[in-house]
Design a protein around this motif. Structure first.
Motif, short mmCIF file in Angstrom:
data_model
loop_
_atom_site.label_atom_id
_atom_site.label_comp_id
_atom_site.label_asym_id
_atom_site.label_seq_id
_atom_site.Cartn_x
_atom_site.Cartn_y
_atom_site.Cartn_z
N LEU A 288 0.84 -1.21 0.00
CA LEU A 288 0.00 0.00 0.00
C LEU A 288 0.87 1.25 0.00
O LEU A 288 0.57 2.22 -0.71
CB LEU A 288 -0.95 -0.01 1.20
N ALA A 289 1.97 1.24 0.78
CA ALA A 289 2.87 2.39 0.82
C ALA A 289 3.55 2.63 -0.53
O ALA A 289 3.85 3.76 -0.89
CB ALA A 289 3.92 2.19 1.91
N ALA A 290 3.75 1.55 -1.29
CA ALA A 290 4.40 1.67 -2.60
C ALA A 290 3.43 2.09 -3.70
O ALA A 290 3.83 2.27 -4.83
CB ALA A 290 5.05 0.35 -2.97
N GLY A 291 2.16 2.24 -3.35
CA GLY A 291 1.20 2.72 -4.32
C GLY A 291 0.21 1.70 -4.83
O GLY A 291 -0.61 2.01 -5.69
N VAL A 292 0.27 0.46 -4.32
CA VAL A 292 -0.74 -0.52 -4.69
C VAL A 292 -2.05 -0.03 -4.07
O VAL A 292 -2.14 0.14 -2.86
CB VAL A 292 -0.38 -1.92 -4.15
N PRO A 293 -3.07 0.24 -4.89
CA PRO A 293 -4.28 0.87 -4.35
C PRO A 293 -5.12 -0.06 -3.47
O PRO A 293 -5.79 0.39 -2.55
CB PRO A 293 -5.05 1.30 -5.58
#
Length: 104
Positions: A22-27
């Motif tokens: 999630l922090a890496a941008g996986v929605p």
């Protein structure tokens, strides 16, 4: 029956994978809270992806797949212990994977 190890079952390493994703941008992440039967989870995720292709947001696509499982004639697929373990983490809207979103 075959079992697939859950990506999230209360352990720090597993929950860290979700958090890092999630922090890496996986929605959105769909995670399992306990061990899952391979055949039942396969059927659930076929239905889940069918919902995504129809343009449903991930949480609605999962709910639709779970309701489909509940209506199954196969007792293994209908058993809530084989589909109620999945949760949607994150808040992505519809993922844009329907036919109108594909380019030829």
């Amino acid at each position: 029956p075959g079992k697939m190890s859950p990506p999230l079952c209360g352990s720090r390493p597993a929950s860290g994978l979700v958090r890092n994703g999630l922090a890496a941008g996986v929605p959105t992440v769909v995670a399992s809270l306990w061990d899952v039967d391979d055949r039942a989870s396969h059927a659930l995720f076929v239905a889940f992806h069918r919902g995504l292709r129809r343009g449903l947001p991930p949480a609605e696509a999962l709910r639709s797949a779970q309701l489909d499982a509940l209506a199954e004639s196969d007792a293994l697929l209908r058993d809530p212990s084989n589909w109620a373990n999945f949760v949607v983490i994150g808040g992505a809207p519809a993922l844009g994977v329907g036919p109108a979103d594909r380019t030829s």
